[in-house]
Design an enzyme around this catalytic site. Structure first.
Site, PDB file in Angstrom:
ATOM      1  N   CYS A  65      28.091  67.763  13.128  1.00 61.93           N
ATOM      2  CA  CYS A  65      26.802  68.401  13.374  1.00 61.93           C
ATOM      3  C   CYS A  65      27.048  69.829  13.825  1.00 61.93           C
ATOM      4  CB  CYS A  65      26.034  67.635  14.449  1.00 61.93           C
ATOM      5  SG  CYS A  65      24.355  68.243  14.741  1.00 61.93           S
ATOM      6  N   ASP A  66      26.151  70.713  13.445  1.00 58.84           N
ATOM      7  CA  ASP A  66      26.192  72.092  13.923  1.00 58.84           C
ATOM      8  C   ASP A  66      24.772  72.455  14.347  1.00 58.84           C
ATOM      9  OD1 ASP A  66      27.919  74.532  14.198  1.00 58.84           O
ATOM     10  OD2 ASP A  66      26.252  75.365  13.052  1.00 58.84           O
ATOM     11  N   THR A  67      24.641  73.050  15.509  1.00 57.65           N
ATOM     12  CA  THR A  67      23.340  73.416  16.044  1.00 57.65           C
ATOM     13  C   THR A  67      23.289  74.918  16.267  1.00 57.65           C
ATOM     14  OG1 THR A  67      23.116  71.266  17.113  1.00 57.65           O
ATOM     15  CG2 THR A  67      21.707  73.035  17.942  1.00 57.65           C
TER      16      THR A  67
END
Length: 184
Positions: A65-67
């Site tokens: 995941c990348d936020t």
């Protein structure tokens, strides 16, 4: 075995809401190496991280995941120092931003890649409040220079997933990924 391709302690904690049995293996990938519009950046970063780990663990399941935080079309990353954190928070105070998390789930023959957006409404803040927060909470490891979970009145309200703002959209994962997990 499910592998969480991340070094974030918050993601590890959040993933336990979806699946108890997993291990953590941070990808050997240079974050922010892509130059893309904000709408595509988080998802592509998550794909790169997932494939980086999956390439050496093709028999396993991988989740990454990348936020990112987007304010007025500009991506606010992790501040390099307290001065930059204060500057970011000054620009965010009283504003509405969008937090985008792109995630990718891989296993042999299966890829699920999605982006989840949450609107974050900041309270108006004074410079002294911002400095106090930065010195007390040390938000240098957080996109946008803040943690939604921090006990400090930065945020007026959100529209969407709280967990997404923390770094992993658990509700979306439960709906779209959990049914495919071999490891429950």
């Amino acid at each position: 075995m499910l592998i969480l391709a991340s070094s974030s302690p918050r993601r590890k904690t959040l993933l336990k809401k979806v699946c108890e049995d997993f291990c953590v293996l941070p990808p050997d990938y240079d974050e922010r190496s892509l130059s893309l519009p904000p709408e595509a950046l988080a998802l592509e970063e998550s794909k790169m991280k997932a494939y980086c780990v999956f390439s050496s663990h093709p028999q396993d399941e991988v989740l990454s995941c990348d936020t990112i935080v987007v304010l007025h079309g500009k991506v606010l990353g992790k501040p390099k120092d307290e001065e930059e954190a204060i500057s970011m928070l000054l620009s965010e105070q009283g504003q509405i931003q969008t937090v985008l998390s792109g995630y990718t789930y891989l296993r042999e023959g299966k890829e699920i890649s999605r982006t989840v957006a949450t609107k974050v409404h900041f309270n108006p803040l004074t410079l002294s409040q911002i400095k106090e927060y930065v010195h007390a909470k040390k938000p240098l490891d957080k996109a946008g220079a803040y943690g939604i979970q921090d006990d400090y009145p930065l945020i007026q309200r959100i529209e969407g997933s709280f967990d997404n703002v923390m770094g992993l959209p658990t509700e979306d994962l439960i709906q779209h990924v959990k049914p495919f997990l071999r490891t429950k």
